[in-house]
Design an enzyme around this catalytic site. Structure first.
Site, short mmCIF file in Angstrom:
data_model
loop_
_atom_site.label_atom_id
_atom_site.label_comp_id
_atom_site.label_asym_id
_atom_site.label_seq_id
_atom_site.Cartn_x
_atom_site.Cartn_y
_atom_site.Cartn_z
N GLU A 1 0.64 -1.46 -0.07
CA GLU A 1 0.47 0.33 0.52
C GLU A 1 0.93 0.95 0.29
O GLU A 1 1.36 1.40 1.01
CB GLU A 1 -1.00 -0.44 0.83
CG GLU A 1 -1.75 1.01 1.42
CD GLU A 1 -2.34 1.32 2.69
OE1 GLU A 1 -2.76 0.16 3.05
OE2 GLU A 1 -2.22 2.52 3.22
N LYS B 1 -11.56 -1.03 7.09
CA LYS B 1 -9.74 -0.08 7.40
C LYS B 1 -10.55 0.21 8.75
O LYS B 1 -10.74 0.89 9.16
CB LYS B 1 -9.03 0.40 6.77
CG LYS B 1 -7.64 0.66 7.67
CD LYS B 1 -6.66 2.32 6.89
CE LYS B 1 -6.04 2.58 7.70
NZ LYS B 1 -4.76 3.51 6.85
N ARG C 1 1.98 10.45 0.76
CA ARG C 1 2.35 11.39 1.30
C ARG C 1 3.75 12.11 1.24
O ARG C 1 4.11 12.77 2.27
CB ARG C 1 2.59 10.29 3.14
CG ARG C 1 1.65 9.31 2.72
CD ARG C 1 1.75 8.98 4.71
NE ARG C 1 0.62 8.32 5.45
CZ ARG C 1 0.21 7.81 6.02
NH1 ARG C 1 1.88 7.04 7.33
NH2 ARG C 1 -0.58 7.36 6.53
C1 3PG Z 1 -0.02 4.47 8.82
O1 3PG Z 1 -1.39 5.17 8.79
O2 3PG Z 1 0.92 5.16 8.40
C2 3PG Z 1 -0.87 3.15 8.86
O3 3PG Z 1 -1.81 3.06 9.84
C3 3PG Z 1 0.43 2.47 9.26
O4 3PG Z 1 0.62 2.76 10.68
P1 3PG Z 1 1.87 2.04 11.70
O5 3PG Z 1 3.00 2.83 11.38
O6 3PG Z 1 1.45 1.82 12.91
O7 3PG Z 1 1.95 0.84 11.11
#
Ligand code: 3PG
Length: 217
Positions: free
Chosen positions: A42, A130, A46
């Site tokens: 995924e 999710k 960002r």
């Molecule tokens: C995110 O949005 O970064 C994901 O939910 C991943 O979360 P994590 O870094 O706690 O695995």
């Protein structure tokens, strides 16, 4: 909705949540995941080069199930689908995003944290959500509680999942897979430590394998 994509996610059991910037990082990260036995990513929207990373993986690594994360606007749905995303993940349940994904026929797992969120997702025709942020939203206990009134819903908990608590989530029948960044942490990517990413990925894959059901004694 493409059931085969969700079936593949359910079979893989883990979805690495990736923060990459540009085609080269995307391709190398995907290689590291494949080497660890987990051909799914995924790619979150960002960093400025996230879309290029997504496009590169989709074009050059067809065996990798590549999706887009942090999809928060309908325009982004168009962009990531055009770039080759096979599934979409969003931190929340936002009707324009879900509707556009459905119009384009691409599975979307919108984020939920409450019963009201689940009801909104169901109303939009979503059956796989999710749970985000999973650890803050109540962790495995929240999924168990939400599964009582919403037995038809399947969850991909994400946020705070790691090697230590992975099975607390995967053991739940309503969980199809867990998402997380612990095997692909951003500092490993910027350091180019692909070997460590592969090592953590292989460890995660081994952890996610169904537990032995042999009965002894
Ligand atoms: C995110 O949005 O970064 C994901 O939910 C991943 O979360 P994590 O870094 O706690 O695995």
């Amino acid at each position: 909705m493409d059931a085969t994509v969700l079936d593949r996610i359910a079979a893989l059991r883990i979805v690495p949540v990736v923060v990459v910037d540009g085609a080269d990082e995307g391709a190398r990260l995907a290689d590291a995941l494949v080497a660890g036995g987990l051909p799914v990513a995924e790619i979150t929207l960002r960093l400025p080069g996230a879309l290029d990373a997504l496009r590169a993986v989709a074009a050059e690594q067809p065996d990798v199930l590549v999706g887009a994360g942090t999809v928060v606007t309908a325009d982004q749905v168009d962009e990531v689908v055009e770039a080759g995303a096979k599934f979409l993940v969003s931190p929340g349940t936002f009707e324009p995003v879900v509707r556009r994904a459905h119009e384009l026929g691409v599975p979307i797992l919108p984020g939920v944290a409450t019963a009201s969120d689940v009801m909104r997702a169901l109303d939009l025709g979503v059956r796989v959500v999710k749970l985000f942020p999973a650890s803050i939203a109540g962790g495995p206990a929240a999924i168990k509680a939400l599964s009582a009134p919403f037995g038809q819903v399947r969850f991909m908990p994400t946020g705070g999942v790691n090697a230590a608590n992975l099975h607390d989530y995967l053991d739940l029948p309503s969980v199809i897979a867990a998402g997380g960044s612990w095997m692909v942490e951003r500092p490993l990517v910027t350091a180019g430590d692909w070997a460590e990413i592969t090592r953590r990925t292989a460890q995660a894959v081994a952890l996610a394998a169904p537990r032995s059901t042999t009965t002894e004694g």
